[in-house]
Design a protein around this motif. Sequence first.
Motif, PDB file in Angstrom:
ATOM      1  N   LYS A  11       0.819  -1.205   0.000  1.00  0.00           N
ATOM      2  CA  LYS A  11       0.000   0.000   0.000  1.00  0.00           C
ATOM      3  C   LYS A  11       0.853   1.256   0.000  1.00  0.00           C
ATOM      4  N   ARG A  12       2.006   1.214   0.689  1.00  0.00           N
ATOM      5  CA  ARG A  12       2.856   2.386   0.796  1.00  0.00           C
ATOM      6  C   ARG A  12       3.735   2.585  -0.437  1.00  0.00           C
ATOM      7  N   ASN A  51       0.691  10.458  -9.704  1.00  0.00           N
ATOM      8  CA  ASN A  51      -0.321  11.083  -8.845  1.00  0.00           C
ATOM      9  C   ASN A  51      -0.020  10.860  -7.366  1.00  0.00           C
ATOM     10  N   GLN A  52       0.485   9.665  -7.038  1.00  0.00           N
ATOM     11  CA  GLN A  52       0.826   9.388  -5.649  1.00  0.00           C
ATOM     12  C   GLN A  52       1.993  10.253  -5.192  1.00  0.00           C
ATOM     13  N   LEU A  95       2.991  13.146  -1.405  1.00  0.00           N
ATOM     14  CA  LEU A  95       4.201  13.770  -0.902  1.00  0.00           C
ATOM     15  C   LEU A  95       4.237  15.274  -1.141  1.00  0.00           C
ATOM     16  N   GLY A  96       3.284  15.780  -1.906  1.00  0.00           N
ATOM     17  CA  GLY A  96       3.269  17.214  -2.170  1.00  0.00           C
ATOM     18  C   GLY A  96       4.397  17.682  -3.057  1.00  0.00           C
ATOM     19  N   ILE A  97       4.898  16.792  -3.932  1.00  0.00           N
ATOM     20  CA  ILE A  97       6.005  17.111  -4.836  1.00  0.00           C
ATOM     21  C   ILE A  97       5.462  17.324  -6.241  1.00  0.00           C
TER      22      ILE A  97
END
Length: 218
Positions: A34-35, A41-42, A47-49
């Motif tokens: 899952k991680r 998109n993930q 991560l806001g990158i």
Amino acid sequence: KTADTSKRDQLTLMTSFGALLLGIATPTLLDVVKRKVSSANQMSEGLGIRVLANLPLFDKPKRRLGFRAPTPEAIEELQVAMEESIDGLRAMLLHLPAAKNVRTLMVTSALANEGKTTVASSLATSMGRSGRRTLLIDGDLRGPSAHRFLEMPLEEGLAEVLRGDVAIESVIRPSHMPGLRFLSAGHFDSTSLQALTKKNLGEIFEKLQDEFDFIVVD
């Protein structure tokens, strides 16, 4: 028949222990899966990158048991996809408002053999092809490889400049690619590595920015 229950007890114990391990391993494995980052998109949402480009997996074809090596057509398609992705990255860098004043780019990664030299060299080539005066610097002093990508010899370069042995103008060489010039890593020693922490490195880049539109550092 012998009324020996030791094997039955051992089997029961092993089964119980295996069930316990399975109960622990299953949620752990699901959490790992899952991680895992598996899409652009993930990266941006989780991560806001900001993701500027998504490059294809570009690896040397290897012949393995039961599998045939990729055909020349498949390799050519992959190369075309790589070139288009790099051109897309170049377009983002040229037109992104946040990158308006960015003129020096460094390509790096956490591990070896992840494609730093391929991306840096391809990006510098794309910049030069677009009409920008571009300089590619091989900053990997211990394991230089950008010169092989450009099919050029490993000559005097950044290491000699850091030591003060040569002037930087004398070791910047034209490449076979239009608009692209190249500064090789040179032949490093401990003095070259120590010079990386000195202020003269910043002065070198300031001087180069007066001569080039973009500088890409591998």
